[in-house]
Design an enzyme around this catalytic site. Structure first.
Site, short mmCIF file in Angstrom:
data_model
loop_
_atom_site.label_atom_id
_atom_site.label_comp_id
_atom_site.label_asym_id
_atom_site.label_seq_id
_atom_site.Cartn_x
_atom_site.Cartn_y
_atom_site.Cartn_z
CE LYS A 230 -2.66 20.71 -0.14
NZ LYS A 230 -1.24 20.94 0.22
CB SER B 57 0.68 21.24 -3.18
OG SER B 57 0.66 21.18 -1.77
CB SER C 57 2.42 23.18 -0.04
OG SER C 57 3.09 22.47 -1.04
#
Lengths: 486, 95, 497
Positions: C81, C156, C180
């Site tokens: 990420k 997210s 997330s």
């Protein structure tokens, strides 16, 4: 100062702690490095970095707490103080807010000199750990300022007093006492030029007898005792004049301009920051176990108050001497080593020399005690020779001067080399006196007529004849006897 | 209690955010609806409940007082917007 | 080797192929890089793809395999990420603010996985600074859901979930502050685990909300997640909240045979919170979740109802705490030392204001403003302190519930993937979709989402398993046994290259 007004002062002192590494990173705290070479990822607040608390900083807070007889909080909390400033890389300062590590405590100060000197106890509100900011350099870089983050993250103890001081002199005495204490317990180098010990003063005034405090203004960043004194005096006068002229004081932060000797407004309370304190989620609460406090206590040096009491009790010093000699660690250490060399019975004589001739000579040469050319062993050796009547005080001052100038390794060596050993042979002194009396009939007559001064003149003649070596007490005795007998 | 434009502007100033005039009305309405959600919390009586700051309620672990970092200035300043003589440059700081 | 395409194979299959020298890591890496090249234009799952560096990593891994020094992840590709700092590589956090930030250091997680010999293909797209549930707030544009490219992948960590779902990469890291990892896992039909707070170091993870942020793993299965998570956990002295615990071998635990092969979850007590099964979730989700519970019973687990009476307050409490912490965490982005600086400004204040206004997107600004407000003078007790007290009540609810059961199970999200743009003007509606995930972060517990079916629109549904502190192996084992008996997790979106 108009006598119907009372000045009220509280101080906030930032002491930089003498750790090797910073409070939340492993970067060095050494002073004077090239800009930003001691700013680690944590100090520069790179995205993603995290703080880890330095044990050494906590230990120094514990030392201060012990020295002040304060409460050392078993649990204290680090909070974020949020504001934007280019020398504050995270946009917040990690500090302690609701639960500081050191709570309450007292320190005794001595104010003034001689007859009018007095002691006073000042209460401390708290001392908390926090990180220092970097520095903004204002010299011009094409219209811009430069930011050096070497200082960012240096551990600080912010030591906050109650508003217990009633004059600039008391404030300075308090600041000096604290300055001496932090160096005494070796938590801060106390270097005010380098910013290791910085004072902010909260000043207000009120009519004598009033119980409510007046509105205060805070004077920021006073980096010498002289400026502290000047700034408080100026500020208090300004406040009194303002009030007497029918004005009112508005809470504000001010700066002291040493060149003009004035304070000037920095910001009013209306545009004061909203710091939005909250517990730092990156740091867990700091827990201090009683065992840790005990270990630190066991390693603490004897504190000034205890040492003072011991000097009175065991060395028979007057309270004034004991207080003066323990005003700072260096003097106390020097005195103790001198006594060790001279012997305990000479303690009072050692005190006289350390506080008198030695201190005066340091002042004259503008030297710190560590740089004194005369060692405690040398001074102790000298004092021992005074005590055993080898030399008089007058000769001792000459020997001291010779030691100061490096003319010999010890008092004994100088005494021997220059033949300064005191004349204590009664017969020889008597012979000298007889000669002086014979050569100064006028003085003898004047003495007999009641002029005491003439006696001193005769003593002077005898000392001169002995080239200062005759024992003055013996000269006195024999001369009195002879004049009385004649 | 709905937000006023002045409140939104004050918050934006505290947070060093600039908001174009036309954005303020939209933002104000959004803040109002966010706070309508948030104020649901007030219905709960939390008297006597200790606040919880961390999921793991432990004590701080301490680092030893040892210098472990070396000079990384060149690497750090390679990504800085403006530097000179080893310093980060910013518009004049006025005290 | 089976006839499953390499890009769809499990990590253990890839491991065997690499160790048997049937394929090299370089070849395998190219398989994924080619697939990324083909599909990425339609998905936008990545902010950065580092082809050359990935191949260099792969060659190093091949050398290590040849020396017989391979670990479980040596030569296996993954994506990080874009919230994890990667040295020499752009670390944008999906923000214009960091669109020029080439990190000078590696996050702890990145270091651990480099040491394990994993091959990093690049950085996955995400909501700006991890603030969002749809990956639409990224400065680099939204990531599309591989199951329906007109829909969001969740967020997210939407880029990580989408990349694994589309088989662009077998494994991906993520972070989970309020859901997330779990929510995008459910939206994309992959498995995602957020471990106990403190198990994975946060050092080098760009902070959103420090007391809630926790890194975790995405994979096609619980087994793959176990391998990745096992390599990420472990004490780090640079994170004060990192826990000093021995590292567990989650994958080895899964490999152990069950005492009763037909009923491998016999003895496992599952709690069903009344509050998670009321109104709110869609019918399609309810049906998929109910069917999954039937399957868990068949595997030997017992069910009972439990109560989490304060869970309904998790959303306001979570948003107050997260936004407050975020408002402070994001103060360091000031245009002084790194990141975006406005080109023109009048003075220092203006430089701050312009740089931050230009650098941050709308959702980030909203959260900073709310966070600034709830911490400001006079409001702290009413908002921040009250939220911290509710946090304790919620954690206490879980503590009581875990006195009665081993696992808490329910839907991961009350909705399936929504259409791109559907929630653009209604942030509150999006916040409400975090109802089942935020209580877990407030308590700091581990949570896992695994595929459990599809709704009437053919969109994936996820089942959330919540465990007690440090029960990651219980979560992974339950999900693994479920996946051995079902095939939801192996379903792959049709994405003609």
């Amino acid at each position: 100062m108009r006598s119907d007004w009372e000045i009220v002062v509280g101080l906030e002192i930032h002491a930089q702690l003498s750790t090797a590494a910073k409070i939340f990173s492993g970067a060095s705290t050494a002073f004077g490095a090239e800009p930003n070479v001691q700013a680690s990822a944590v100090d520069c607040a790179l995205p993603g970095v995290l703080p880890v608390l330095n044990r050494g900083a906590v230990e120094r807070a514990i030392r201060l707490g012990l020295a002040l007889g304060a409460h050392i909080a078993p649990t204290s909390v680090f909070a974020r103080k949020n504001y934007f400033y280019p020398d504050l890389p995270k946009g917040y300062q990690i500090s302690q807010f609701e639960l500081p590590v050191v709570q309450a405590g007292t320190i005794t100060i001595r104010v003034g000199e001689g007859e009018s000197a007095y002691e006073k106890s000042i209460r401390l509100t708290r001392a908390h750990l926090e990180e220092d900011a970097g520095k903004s350099l204002h010299e011009d870089f094409n219209g811009m300022s430069g930011i050096d983050l070497n200082r960012a993250g240096t551990p600080l103890l912010e030591i906050v007093s109650e508003p217990d001081m009633r004059s600039a002199a008391e404030a300075v005495a308090y600041a000096r006492a604290l300055h001496s204490l932090v160096r005494w317990i070796d938590i801060c180098d106390g270097n005010m030029q380098e910013g290791s010990f910085r004072c902010d003063a909260n000043v207000s005034v009120r009519k004598k007898g009033a119980t409510e405090l007046g509105t205060r203004r805070e004077i920021k960043n006073l980096n010498s005792f002289r400026f502290l004194q000047q700034a408080i005096d100026f500020e208090a006068n300004w406040q009194i004049e303002t009030l007497e002229d029918g004005g009112r004081i508005v809470q504000a932060t001010v700066l002291f301009d040493p060149d003009k000797g004035e304070t000037r407004m920095m910001r009013s309370k209306e545009d004061a920051h909203d710091y939005r304190y909250f517990p730092d989620p990156d740091l867990l609460p700091l827990t201090i176990e009683p065992e840790w406090i005990e270990r630190v206590a066991a390693a603490m040096p004897e504190l000034p108050a205890a040492m003072q009491a011991r000097f009175v009790r065991d060395l028979g010093l007057p309270a004034y001497d004991a207080a003066t000699l323990t005003a700072n660690k260096e003097t106390a250490d020097y005195f103790q080593s001198t006594v060790e060399a001279a012997g305990t019975p000479c303690a009072k004589l050692c005190a006289n020399w350390v506080m008198g001739e030695f201190a005066a000579r340091l002042r004259k040469a503008n030297l710190e005690i560590d740089a004194a050319p005369v060692t405690p062993a040398q001074l102790g050796g000298l004092v021992a020779r005074i005590a055993d009547n080898t030399i008089s005080n007058a000769i001792a001052r000459k020997v001291f001067e010779a030691l100061w100038n490096g003319e010999g390794a010890s008092a004994d060596e100088i005494i021997t080399r220059h033949g300064l050993k005191q004349l204590t042979d009664g017969g020889a002194i008597e012979a000298m006196i007889d000669e002086v009396l014979a050569a100064n009939r006028n003085s003898v007559d004047e003495f007999r007529a009641g002029k005491e001064k003439a006696f001193n003149a005769l003593v002077g003649q005898v000392m001169k004849a002995s080239r200062g070596k005759a024992n003055p007490a013996q000269v006195n005795d024999i001369l009195r006897r002879k004049l009385g007998a004649q | 209690m709905p937000f006023s434009n002045e409140q939104v502007e004050r918050l934006a100033s505290l947070a060093r955010l600039g908001l174009p005039g036309e954005a303020i009305d939209t933002l104000r309405a959004q803040l109002d609806s966010i706070f309508a959600l948030i104020t649901q919390m007030q219905a709960v009586d939390t008297t006597g409940i200790a606040p919880m700051s961390h999921p793991q309620e432990l004590s701080a672990r301490l680092r030893e007082d040892v210098v472990s970092e070396t000079d990384c200035r060149a690497a750090f300043q390679a990504i800085a917007p403006q530097t000179e003589a080893g310093l980060y440059l910013v518009p004049k700081v006025i005290e | 080797m089976s006839n499953t395409p390499l890009f769809d194979a499990s990590v253990s299959v890839l491991r065997r192929a690499l160790d048997a020298k049937e394929i090299s890591s370089a070849e395998l890496t190219n398989v994924f890089l080619d697939r990324i090249a083909a599909l990425e234009p339609r998905l936008n799952a990545f902010v950065t793809v580092e082809r050359e560096e990935a191949l260099a990593d792969a060659r190093a891994a091949d050398a290590r395999i040849a020396r017989g020094e391979a670990g479980p992840l040596t030569g296996i590709a993954l994506a990080h990420k874009d919230v994890f700092c990667t040295r020499g590589m752009l670390t944008s956090c999906g923000s214009k603010m960091l669109s020029n930030f080439v990190s000078p250091y590696d996050a702890h997680v990145v270091t651990r996985l480099k040491e394990a010999g994993a091959v990093c293909l690049g950085k996955a797209n995400m909501d700006e600074f991890a603030m969002g549930s749809s990956t639409e707030s990224s400065f680099y544009g939204p990531t599309k859901n591989p199951w329906a490219t007109g829909r969001v992948p969740g967020g997210s960590s939407g880029g990580s979930a989408a990349a694994v779902a589309a088989r662009l990469v077998p494994l991906a890291t993520g972070t989970d502050t309020g859901g997330s990892i779990r929510q995008p896992a459910s939206f994309c039909n992959v498995t995602g685990i957020k471990p106990t707070y403190g198990l994975v170091s946060r050092y080098g993870l760009v902070a959103y909300a420090s007391s809630l942020d926790q890194a975790g793993a995405f994979g096609k299965s619980a087994e793959d997640c176990a391998l990745l998570l096992g390599a990420m956990t472990g004490f780090d002295k640079r994170d004060s909240t990192s826990l000093e615990r021995p590292v567990e071998n989650y994958a080895a635990a899964l490999a152990a045979p069950a005492a009763d092969a037909a009923r491998p979850l016999a003895g496992l007590s599952i709690g069903l919170p009344r509050e998670f099964f009321g109104a709110g979730m869609t019918d399609g989700i309810r049906q998929a979740v109910d069917a999954a519970l039937v399957q868990y019973r068949a595997l030997g687990a017992t069910m009972r109802e439990v109560d989490l009476p304060n869970a309904k307050l998790a959303i306001p409490a979570y948003y107050v705490l997260a936004m407050a912490e975020a408002s402070s965490n994001l103060s360091r982005f000031d245009g002084v030392r790194y990141g975006h600086r406005a080109a023109e400004y009048d003075d220092l204040f203006d430089m701050y204001r312009k740089s931050r206004s230009e650098g941050f997107g709308d959702e980030v600004k909203r959260r900073i403003l709310v966070g600034t407000y709830v911490l400001s003078h006079g409001y702290y007790d009413a908002y921040y302190l009250q939220a911290q007290k509710l946090r304790r009540l919620i954690a206490e609810d879980f503590r009581r519930a875990f006195g009665e059961c081993d696992l808490i199970v329910g839907p991961t999200s009350p909705v399936t993937a929504w259409a791109l743009g559907a929630m653009r003007d209604d942030p509150v509606q999006m916040y409400l979709a975090d109802i089942y995930t935020t209580p877990v972060n407030l308590a700091g517990l581990p949570g896992l989402s695994h595929p459990c079916g599809f709704d009437g629109d053919g969109l994936p549904v996820g089942l959330q398993l919540i465990g007690n502190y440090f029960s990651e192996s219980v979560l992974l084992n339950a999900a693994h046994r479920f996946q051995q008996a079902t095939d939801w997790h192996v379903r792959c979106p049709e994405l003609a290259a």
